[in-house]
Design a protein around this motif. Structure first.
Motif, mmCIF file in Angstrom:
data_model
loop_
_atom_site.group_PDB
_atom_site.id
_atom_site.type_symbol
_atom_site.label_atom_id
_atom_site.label_comp_id
_atom_site.label_asym_id
_atom_site.label_seq_id
_atom_site.Cartn_x
_atom_site.Cartn_y
_atom_site.Cartn_z
ATOM 1 N N GLU A 50 0.825 -1.212 0.000
ATOM 2 C CA GLU A 50 0.000 0.000 0.000
ATOM 3 C C GLU A 50 0.856 1.258 0.000
ATOM 4 O O GLU A 50 0.639 2.177 -0.806
ATOM 5 C CB GLU A 50 -0.929 -0.008 1.223
ATOM 6 C CG GLU A 50 -1.859 1.194 1.299
ATOM 7 C CD GLU A 50 -2.750 1.149 2.529
ATOM 8 O OE1 GLU A 50 -3.635 2.020 2.631
ATOM 9 O OE2 GLU A 50 -2.558 0.272 3.391
ATOM 10 N N LEU A 51 1.844 1.314 0.897
ATOM 11 C CA LEU A 51 2.678 2.516 0.961
ATOM 12 C C LEU A 51 3.569 2.630 -0.274
ATOM 13 O O LEU A 51 3.881 3.742 -0.716
ATOM 14 C CB LEU A 51 3.532 2.495 2.228
ATOM 15 C CG LEU A 51 4.294 3.792 2.520
ATOM 16 C CD1 LEU A 51 3.339 4.973 2.667
ATOM 17 C CD2 LEU A 51 5.145 3.650 3.779
ATOM 18 N N THR A 52 3.958 1.504 -0.830
ATOM 19 C CA THR A 52 4.778 1.541 -2.047
ATOM 20 C C THR A 52 4.032 2.240 -3.181
ATOM 21 O O THR A 52 4.651 2.890 -4.032
ATOM 22 C CB THR A 52 5.165 0.109 -2.459
ATOM 23 O OG1 THR A 52 5.889 -0.513 -1.394
ATOM 24 C CG2 THR A 52 6.029 0.110 -3.711
ATOM 25 N N HIS A 53 2.709 2.131 -3.186
ATOM 26 C CA HIS A 53 1.890 2.755 -4.234
ATOM 27 C C HIS A 53 1.274 4.084 -3.792
ATOM 28 O O HIS A 53 0.414 4.616 -4.503
ATOM 29 C CB HIS A 53 0.782 1.786 -4.665
ATOM 30 C CG HIS A 53 1.296 0.578 -5.395
ATOM 31 N ND1 HIS A 53 1.694 0.620 -6.706
ATOM 32 C CD2 HIS A 53 1.505 -0.696 -4.981
ATOM 33 C CE1 HIS A 53 2.112 -0.586 -7.080
ATOM 34 N NE2 HIS A 53 2.018 -1.399 -6.051
ATOM 35 N N ASP A 54 1.733 4.603 -2.652
ATOM 36 C CA ASP A 54 1.206 5.888 -2.179
ATOM 37 C C ASP A 54 1.529 6.993 -3.197
ATOM 38 O O ASP A 54 2.698 7.158 -3.576
ATOM 39 C CB ASP A 54 1.834 6.235 -0.830
ATOM 40 C CG ASP A 54 1.359 7.572 -0.304
ATOM 41 O OD1 ASP A 54 0.218 7.654 0.165
ATOM 42 O OD2 ASP A 54 2.140 8.548 -0.401
ATOM 43 N N PRO A 55 0.531 7.759 -3.658
ATOM 44 C CA PRO A 55 0.765 8.763 -4.716
ATOM 45 C C PRO A 55 1.789 9.829 -4.325
ATOM 46 O O PRO A 55 2.646 10.204 -5.142
ATOM 47 C CB PRO A 55 -0.619 9.368 -4.949
ATOM 48 C CG PRO A 55 -1.576 8.321 -4.477
ATOM 49 C CD PRO A 55 -0.905 7.635 -3.338
ATOM 50 N N ALA A 56 1.701 10.337 -3.094
ATOM 51 C CA ALA A 56 2.620 11.394 -2.671
ATOM 52 C C ALA A 56 4.057 10.868 -2.615
ATOM 53 O O ALA A 56 5.001 11.547 -3.056
ATOM 54 C CB ALA A 56 2.202 11.940 -1.316
#
Length: 482
Positions: free
Chosen positions: A372-378
């Protein structure tokens, strides 16, 4: 033919072991034999006081990462496979609430200890020593009833032999694409177990030969479950090599230096003179490096540099225009995945971990290496501003430079070398206990965690390791068939 009776573990009956007939002395095999001679000569009394502390540190760190790593899918799958296969229950499977054969336990625990890529490192062989040494030794010591002092002696023997072989085939072996933890680690586990079994030089040389023909592991597997599998296989295969040598199994006893042997087939720059050279510190274990970020060690220097720039310049994400990471050319194929798709791949991405560090994301927290965090936009937007330059003059994987260009035209620059061991062992122990508390305490109750620390603190006094292993057993893991 004489009979030796193996020491029984709790709830497991002792079994007689057939001793092989007397053997002819093996011929002088130069490189391999010299290593075997040194390996067999280790005694507990020959271990310096500071090295004994370091062995305890390695065990503490291994327990922390293995208890946590036992919850990872790779460990669940291997444990499930072991349950389905069944087997004689000899040794504890960490965190899964059952005992398995010593080989199965070494395989599962070895993979678990490397699953998070949070385990220790030695750059003499560019690999992870404890992940291959401890699983084999703990499993074998538990099955044989070996003492804490015997464990420590065997660990030292395996560690030093492992690094000496690594020094002789570096840097070409690793650069060629072999994962040294899996390949050279097999020798280390064989050497350590040979010492625990009290094999003489002849049998130790044979054990190293058996290890040589099993050694495997490809760097192309980084970012997949095969990487931790390498550690588990090296541990289990090395242990089996020593056990077979003890039974009289045959092998070439010059398997490392032989024509078409390990060195000739696994690298371009074999230097047999490198093995007998003493490291500057006197012992390779003194050069052991512990991880305080849950990512590939090749990324740690860049993480530390980026963290420093953020903290000392009050740097915010919006102020960053461009980031340049200068790292060793050897980072390619190790830790330079440009756009990671999973949390596991993120551990091997210089761009991603530097973005995490500049964004203030805690890289010591394993939970932050999630899909999830790997794909975080920011975070992805910040990662897009990070560019990696691989340069030959950057030296080892432990050295990196991070340059940040800000929107107000400042140039912020920081170099860091994470290849220097901590000099103060008291401070190191405090950091390792904090790491243990951060990642293992959630999985061990307070009483068990305290008892683990107490047992490690008096490791050399323990008559056997079953109390320690029992504390690590945990409960049957969810999702496994019983």
């Amino acid at each position: 033919m004489s009979i030796r009776v193996a020491t029984a573990t709790a709830g497991v009956p002792a079994r007689p072991t057939l001793m092989p007939p007397a053997k002819a002395t093996t011929r002088d095999t130069r490189f391999t034999r010299a290593l075997a001679d040194q390996n067999a000569a280790w005694t507990f009394e020959s271990i310096p006081a500071d090295a004994r502390i370091l062995v305890r540190h390695c065990l503490l760190d291994w327990i922390a990462v293995t208890v946590a790593g036992a919850q990872e899918p790779v460990a669940h799958m291997l444990a499930e496979e072991a349950r389905e296969q069944g087997g004689f229950p000899q040794s504890t499977v960490v965190g899964h609430g059952f005992a398995a054969s010593s080989r199965q336990a070494a395989l599962i625990n070895g993979a678990a200890s490397h699953a998070l890529d949070f385990d220790d490192v030695n750059m003499a062989f560019t690999g992870h020593p404890s992940a291959v040494l401890v699983p084999a030794l703990l499993a074998l010591a538990e099955a044989r009833g070996a003492s804490g002092a015997q464990f420590m002696t065997a660990f030292m023997a395996g560690y030093e032999t492992l690094c000496r072989i690594g020094a002789a085939v570096s840097p070409g072996h690793y650069a060629l694409g072999f994962h040294s933890t899996g390949t050279i680690g097999t020798f280390g586990a064989a050497a350590a177990c040979a010492r625990l079994l009290e094999l003489d030089s002849d049998d130790t040389a044979v054990a190293l030969g058996i290890a040589a023909t099993q050694a495997a592991g490809l760097k192309s597997m980084f970012g997949t479950m095969c990487k931790p599998l390498h550690a588990g296989k090296a541990s289990a295969d090395g242990m089996m090599a020593a056990q077979l040598a003890a039974r009289g199994f045959t092998s070439r006893s010059d398997a490392i230096e032989a024509f078409q042997g390990f060195a000739a087939t696994h690298g371009p720059d074999f230097d047999p003179a490198a093995a007998p050279r003493q490291p500057a510190s006197g012992l390779y274990v003194r050069d052991n490096l512990f991880k305080y970020h849950a990512a590939c060690y090749g990324t740690h220097a860049a993480i530390e540099a980026a963290r420093h720039l953020r903290a000392h310049n009050n740097l915010q994400q919006g102020q960053v225009r461009r980031v340049t990471v200068r790292a060793a050319a050897g980072s390619e194929g190790v830790c330079n995945i440009p756009t990671p798709a999973t949390g596991l791949e993120a551990k091997f991405s210089l761009r991603h971990v530097v973005a995490m560090a500049l964004a203030g994301v805690d890289t010591a927290n394993m939970a932050n290496f999630s899909d999830e965090l790997t794909h975080d936009p920011a975070l992805g937007a910040l990662r897009d501003r990070v560019h990696v330059e691989l340069v030959r003059d950057c030296g080892a994987l432990t050295l990196s430079e991070v340059v940040v260009e800000t929107v107000d035209d400042r140039i912020l620059r920081r170099r860091h070398d994470c290849g220097v061991p901590m000099a103060d062992l008291g401070v190191q122990e405090a950091r390792l206990q904090a790491k243990f508390g951060g990642i293992a305490r959630a999985l061990l109750d307070q009483e068990s965690g305290d008892e683990v620390l107490e047992l490690i603190g008096r490791l050399e006094e323990l008559p056997d390791l079953s109390p320690l292993a029992g504390l690590l057993a945990g409960h049957p893991a969810r999702g496994l068939r019983h």
